[in-house]
Write a protein that holds these residues in place. Structure first.
Motif, PDB file in Angstrom:
ATOM      1  N   THR A   1     -23.154  28.344 -12.854  1.00 22.04           N
ATOM      2  CA  THR A   1     -23.328  29.342 -13.687  1.00 22.04           C
ATOM      3  C   THR A   1     -25.272  29.653 -13.475  1.00 22.04           C
ATOM      4  OG1 THR A   1     -23.509  28.084 -15.435  1.00 22.04           O
ATOM      5  CG2 THR A   1     -21.597  29.542 -15.110  1.00 22.04           C
ATOM      6  N   PRO A   2     -25.730  30.202 -12.457  1.00 21.09           N
ATOM      7  CA  PRO A   2     -27.136  30.605 -12.333  1.00 21.09           C
ATOM      8  C   PRO A   2     -27.290  31.705 -13.331  1.00 21.09           C
ATOM      9  CG  PRO A   2     -26.025  31.279 -10.349  1.00 21.09           C
ATOM     10  CD  PRO A   2     -24.778  30.693 -11.312  1.00 21.09           C
ATOM     11  N   GLY A   3     -28.475  31.844 -13.685  1.00 21.37           N
ATOM     12  CA  GLY A   3     -28.705  33.189 -14.463  1.00 21.37           C
ATOM     13  C   GLY A   3     -30.021  33.221 -15.434  1.00 21.37           C
ATOM     14  N   ASN A   4     -30.393  34.137 -15.887  1.00 20.74           N
ATOM     15  CA  ASN A   4     -31.792  34.243 -16.671  1.00 20.74           C
ATOM     16  C   ASN A   4     -32.631  34.495 -15.792  1.00 20.74           C
ATOM     17  OD1 ASN A   4     -30.575  34.545 -19.351  1.00 20.74           O
ATOM     18  ND2 ASN A   4     -30.353  32.245 -19.258  1.00 20.74           N
ATOM     19  N   PHE A   5     -32.434  35.197 -14.888  1.00 20.99           N
ATOM     20  CA  PHE A   5     -33.736  35.361 -13.877  1.00 20.99           C
ATOM     21  C   PHE A   5     -33.811  34.278 -13.095  1.00 20.99           C
ATOM     22  CE2 PHE A   5     -38.249  37.734 -13.231  1.00 20.99           C
ATOM     23  CZ  PHE A   5     -37.857  38.270 -12.162  1.00 20.99           C
ATOM     24  N   VAL A   6     -35.339  33.657 -13.122  1.00 23.26           N
ATOM     25  CA  VAL A   6     -35.569  32.936 -12.122  1.00 23.26           C
ATOM     26  C   VAL A   6     -35.360  31.537 -12.812  1.00 23.26           C
ATOM     27  CG1 VAL A   6     -37.097  33.914 -10.492  1.00 23.26           C
ATOM     28  CG2 VAL A   6     -38.058  33.177 -12.505  1.00 23.26           C
TER      29      VAL A   6
ATOM     30  N   ALA B   1     -22.274  10.278  -6.393  1.00 21.84           N
ATOM     31  CA  ALA B   1     -21.221  10.179  -7.254  1.00 21.84           C
ATOM     32  C   ALA B   1     -21.410  10.687  -8.665  1.00 21.84           C
ATOM     33  CB  ALA B   1     -21.157   8.582  -7.826  1.00 21.84           C
ATOM     34  N   GLY B   2     -22.633  10.989  -9.110  1.00 23.60           N
ATOM     35  CA  GLY B   2     -22.750  11.236 -10.313  1.00 23.60           C
ATOM     36  C   GLY B   2     -23.430  12.873 -10.636  1.00 23.60           C
ATOM     37  N   PHE B   3     -24.007  13.259  -9.651  1.00 26.19           N
ATOM     38  CA  PHE B   3     -24.792  14.832  -9.892  1.00 26.19           C
ATOM     39  C   PHE B   3     -23.926  15.774 -10.105  1.00 26.19           C
ATOM     40  CE2 PHE B   3     -28.049  18.102  -8.602  1.00 26.19           C
ATOM     41  CZ  PHE B   3     -28.755  17.848  -9.867  1.00 26.19           C
ATOM     42  N   THR B   4     -22.995  15.743 -11.212  1.00 27.26           N
ATOM     43  CA  THR B   4     -21.853  16.832 -11.342  1.00 27.26           C
ATOM     44  C   THR B   4     -22.207  17.534 -12.425  1.00 27.26           C
ATOM     45  OG1 THR B   4     -20.644  15.187 -12.180  1.00 27.26           O
ATOM     46  CG2 THR B   4     -20.199  15.298  -9.964  1.00 27.26           C
ATOM     47  N   ASP B   5     -21.360  18.737 -12.507  1.00 28.30           N
ATOM     48  CA  ASP B   5     -21.247  19.511 -13.704  1.00 28.30           C
ATOM     49  C   ASP B   5     -19.693  19.570 -14.285  1.00 28.30           C
ATOM     50  OD1 ASP B   5     -24.028  19.905 -14.579  1.00 28.30           O
ATOM     51  OD2 ASP B   5     -23.992  21.792 -13.487  1.00 28.30           O
ATOM     52  N   PRO B   6     -19.424  19.556 -15.296  1.00 34.15           N
ATOM     53  CA  PRO B   6     -18.033  19.895 -15.458  1.00 34.15           C
ATOM     54  C   PRO B   6     -17.679  21.318 -15.444  1.00 34.15           C
ATOM     55  CG  PRO B   6     -19.097  19.390 -17.549  1.00 34.15           C
ATOM     56  CD  PRO B   6     -20.183  19.456 -16.268  1.00 34.15           C
ATOM     57  N   LEU B   7     -16.732  21.642 -14.759  1.00 43.51           N
ATOM     58  CA  LEU B   7     -16.264  22.983 -14.386  1.00 43.51           C
ATOM     59  C   LEU B   7     -14.689  23.439 -14.863  1.00 43.51           C
ATOM     60  CD1 LEU B   7     -17.010  25.174 -12.162  1.00 43.51           C
ATOM     61  CD2 LEU B   7     -15.474  23.876 -10.591  1.00 43.51           C
ATOM     62  N   VAL B   8     -14.589  24.543 -15.499  1.00 43.11           N
ATOM     63  CA  VAL B   8     -13.311  25.238 -16.010  1.00 43.11           C
ATOM     64  C   VAL B   8     -13.086  26.328 -15.112  1.00 43.11           C
ATOM     65  CG1 VAL B   8     -13.210  23.941 -18.035  1.00 43.11           C
ATOM     66  CG2 VAL B   8     -13.858  26.059 -17.939  1.00 43.11           C
ATOM     67  N   ASP B   9     -11.878  26.648 -14.792  1.00 41.30           N
ATOM     68  CA  ASP B   9     -11.358  27.903 -14.342  1.00 41.30           C
ATOM     69  C   ASP B   9     -10.635  28.688 -15.272  1.00 41.30           C
ATOM     70  OD1 ASP B   9     -12.318  27.351 -11.250  1.00 41.30           O
ATOM     71  OD2 ASP B   9     -10.933  25.903 -11.255  1.00 41.30           O
ATOM     72  N   CYS B  10     -10.771  29.799 -15.209  1.00 39.13           N
ATOM     73  CA  CYS B  10      -9.908  30.697 -16.143  1.00 39.13           C
ATOM     74  C   CYS B  10      -8.868  31.186 -15.203  1.00 39.13           C
ATOM     75  CB  CYS B  10     -10.624  31.722 -16.849  1.00 39.13           C
ATOM     76  SG  CYS B  10      -9.542  32.808 -17.807  1.00 39.13           S
TER      77      CYS B  10
ATOM     78  N   GLY C   1      -9.895  34.585 -13.305  1.00 38.94           N
ATOM     79  CA  GLY C   1     -10.315  33.872 -12.086  1.00 38.94           C
ATOM     80  C   GLY C   1     -11.774  33.388 -11.939  1.00 38.94           C
ATOM     81  N   GLN C   2     -12.532  33.457 -12.991  1.00 38.18           N
ATOM     82  CA  GLN C   2     -13.945  32.956 -12.865  1.00 38.18           C
ATOM     83  C   GLN C   2     -14.045  31.456 -13.246  1.00 38.18           C
ATOM     84  OE1 GLN C   2     -17.025  35.314 -14.863  1.00 38.18           O
ATOM     85  NE2 GLN C   2     -16.045  37.249 -14.160  1.00 38.18           N
ATOM     86  N   ARG C   3     -15.143  30.952 -12.720  1.00 39.76           N
ATOM     87  CA  ARG C   3     -15.664  29.508 -13.076  1.00 39.76           C
ATOM     88  C   ARG C   3     -16.428  29.531 -14.124  1.00 39.76           C
ATOM     89  NH1 ARG C   3     -15.156  26.610  -7.419  1.00 39.76           N
ATOM     90  NH2 ARG C   3     -12.770  26.378  -7.466  1.00 39.76           N
ATOM     91  N   PHE C   4     -16.360  28.535 -15.042  1.00 41.77           N
ATOM     92  CA  PHE C   4     -17.538  28.393 -16.240  1.00 41.77           C
ATOM     93  C   PHE C   4     -17.923  26.822 -16.249  1.00 41.77           C
ATOM     94  CE2 PHE C   4     -14.510  31.544 -17.376  1.00 41.77           C
ATOM     95  CZ  PHE C   4     -15.487  32.679 -17.381  1.00 41.77           C
ATOM     96  N   ARG C   5     -19.108  26.511 -16.688  1.00 44.37           N
ATOM     97  CA  ARG C   5     -19.473  25.227 -16.837  1.00 44.37           C
ATOM     98  C   ARG C   5     -18.922  24.990 -18.312  1.00 44.37           C
ATOM     99  NH1 ARG C   5     -25.524  23.417 -15.638  1.00 44.37           N
ATOM    100  NH2 ARG C   5     -25.030  21.850 -17.406  1.00 44.37           N
ATOM    101  N   ALA C   6     -18.303  23.799 -18.347  1.00 46.14           N
ATOM    102  CA  ALA C   6     -17.379  23.556 -19.569  1.00 46.14           C
ATOM    103  C   ALA C   6     -18.400  23.305 -20.702  1.00 46.14           C
ATOM    104  CB  ALA C   6     -16.562  22.163 -19.263  1.00 46.14           C
ATOM    105  N   ASP C   7     -19.558  22.907 -20.120  1.00 42.49           N
ATOM    106  CA  ASP C   7     -20.527  22.476 -21.263  1.00 42.49           C
ATOM    107  C   ASP C   7     -21.550  23.531 -21.884  1.00 42.49           C
ATOM    108  OD1 ASP C   7     -21.662  22.336 -18.752  1.00 42.49           O
ATOM    109  OD2 ASP C   7     -23.162  20.846 -19.152  1.00 42.49           O
ATOM    110  N   HIS C   8     -21.130  24.929 -21.101  1.00 41.30           N
ATOM    111  CA  HIS C   8     -21.945  26.129 -21.382  1.00 41.30           C
ATOM    112  C   HIS C   8     -21.134  27.129 -21.928  1.00 41.30           C
ATOM    113  CE1 HIS C   8     -25.874  25.383 -18.791  1.00 41.30           C
ATOM    114  NE2 HIS C   8     -25.665  24.295 -19.637  1.00 41.30           N
ATOM    115  N   LEU C   9     -19.882  27.035 -22.263  1.00 36.22           N
ATOM    116  CA  LEU C   9     -18.684  27.991 -22.784  1.00 36.22           C
ATOM    117  C   LEU C   9     -19.530  29.001 -23.713  1.00 36.22           C
ATOM    118  CD1 LEU C   9     -15.667  26.381 -22.521  1.00 36.22           C
ATOM    119  CD2 LEU C   9     -16.538  27.683 -20.840  1.00 36.22           C
TER     120      LEU C   9
END
Ligand code: ATP
Length: 454
Positions: A191-196, A84-93, A97-105
């Protein structure tokens, strides 16, 4: 303090150049920030994990080891709250056409104009944020429709809670005691990133420490101290480490107090490990969902209680990355620049390189004998290809603390030179003394030479 020379690009380039860590599926163009570890990367990672196990079950007697399954009963994730709760907020542009984490914009580049953040250009058209579950789903059984939906674990911790009663039955331990495990976890990071630093699959080193409820706070403090000291013991500079307590909004649903160990990566202060007071949340939930009693009965006092849990949860990849960033240095040797990893000798993939000065005159044969003598005692490497300078550079770049050079004098008097990666001092040592000399240097207390310039 001298400005740090390290950047994420330099670390990525060095790791690829020397085969420590490189993009996975590269012949198909790579896949979503996923990496493979090559020979030296595997050795470095193994040394990190060994150091962690040493601190958990080698240096203390109140923790036992576990290796639980990656795919557990799906009810696990209902009970734990992940479904129920292991989620991230997501927005689409709608424009790019890309997806982003709303809390990392604020940290992400816009799909059309990378110099801006999503939503900052007049063309950006972001949707409302939706919650997106991070667990990877798969199916047990041959037919998808009829099979049972299961999940790749997003953390190793839950396997420990499921086995709490079983372990209690054979481990001959009573609270306070811990169960530790290292293994892969999987998160469908948007949004994975920053190498490992953020990948879809990663290894965790987690330990659940079960304590009498009244002792939870004091044990939380204990583990905050312990874990900070551990990073310093494996050579991470203290001024690149800090503890940051979560505020109320940031706390996970299960936690009454969490502090992150943060490291000053080239991308800024970021989480290396979370140390949470999980209270009795997990054992209570699994007891409720399974119908099993998950508690401790103290036969001496007649007391029965659900233990509270303190959890230090670290990431292997983030620790490897912190060690690499902390060790990275550039200097000048004999008029030429060099890149060097000043890794703690305990973490260094190779402890000693055995190098004949030239590959003729019987030197390779003598060097092979030295190599065969040392390799049983420590991770050693033999290399006779190319100029001696180039071979030193190569070893410096993978962080090898010692180089043993066999030259013409060796054939005369049975001595070799031992070159120190950090001081560049070269000492003449008798071959028969090498195991003792190198063994003592590897075991000696170590302080990063970068501290000297700070
Ligand atoms: P973040 O806020 O950075 O996403 P988190 O708080 O969700 O991390 P935890 O659930 O506390 O992370 O996991 C414990 C540790 O596992 C983290 O401190 C980190 O070292 C590691 N970890 C978590 N997610 C990832 C990931 N996607 N890639 C690499 N390591 C990770």
């Amino acid at each position: 303090m001298a400005p740090d020379v390290v950047t994420m690009d330099k670390i990525v380039a060095l790791c690829k150049r020397r085969g420590l860590i490189f993009p996975a599926s590269e012949i198909y163009g790579g896949i979503h920030n996923t990496y493979d570890y090559g020979h030296y990367g595997v050795l470095l990672k193994r040394n990190v994990i060994d150091a962690w196990w040493q601190s958990m079950i080698g240096d203390r007697t109140d923790i036992v080891a576990l290796d639980s399954a990656i795919i557990q009963h799906p009810k696990t994730w209902e009970a734990s709250g992940h479904l129920a709760g292991f989620t991230d907020p997501l927005v689409d542009c709608k424009t790019c056409g890309q997806r982003f984490r709303a809390d990392h914009l604020g940290e992400l580049p816009c799909g059309r104009k990378p110099s801006k953040h999503p939503g900052e250009t007049p063309e950006c058209e972001l949707t409302e944020a939706r919650e997106f579950n991070l667990m990877f789903e798969t199916t047990i059984g041959p037919v998808k429709e009829a099979g049972a939906t299961v999940y790749l674990r997003p953390e190793t911790a839950q396997g420990i809670f499921l086995d709490f009663k079983t372990v209690l039955g054979f481990a001959r331990k009573k609270p306070p005691f811990g169960i530790a495990q290292v293994g892969k976890s999987f998160r469908n990071e948007i949004t994975p990133g920053n190498f490992v630093f953020r990948t879809l699959e990663f290894e965790q080193m987690e330990m659940e420490f079960f304590v009498p409820p009244g002792e939870a706070e004091q044990w939380h403090e204990h583990w905050l101290r312990e874990r900070m000291e551990w990073y310093e013991r494996i050579g991470i500079r203290a001024d690149h480490l800090r503890l940051r307590a979560h505020d109320a909004e940031e706390l996970s649903h299960y936690s009454s107090a969490t502090s992150d160990v943060e490291y000053l990566y080239p991308i800024g202060w970021s989480e290396l490990e979370g140390i949470a007071n999980r209270g009795d949340f997990d054992l209570t939930q699994h007891a409720k969902f399974s119908g099993d009693k998950l508690e401790y009965f103290d036969t001496a006092s007649g007391e029965r209680y659900v233990p509270h849990v303190i959890e230090p949860a670290a990431g292997v990849g983030r620790t490897v990355l912190a060690a690499l960033c902390d060790a990275y240095d550039e200097d000048d040797v004999g008029g030429g620049p060099r890149t060097v990893l000043r890794l703690h000798p305990r973490l260094a993939p190779i402890k000693v390189a055995v190098l004949p000065v030239v590959s003729k005159d019987g030197l390779p044969e003598r060097a092979q004998e030295v190599f065969q003598m040392l390799r049983g005692q420590m991770q050693a490497e033999y290399d006779e290809g190319g100029s001696i300078g180039k071979r030193y550079r190569r070893q410096d770049e993978i962080g090898t603390p010692f180089g043993v050079t066999i030259d013409h004098q060796t054939l005369e008097d049975g001595t070799v030179t031992v070159r120190d990666r950090d001081t560049l001092a070269q000492d003449r040592v008798a071959i028969e003394d090498l195991p003792a000399v190198l063994g003592a240097r590897l075991a000696a207390p170590w302080e990063s030479p970068k501290l000297a310039t700070a």
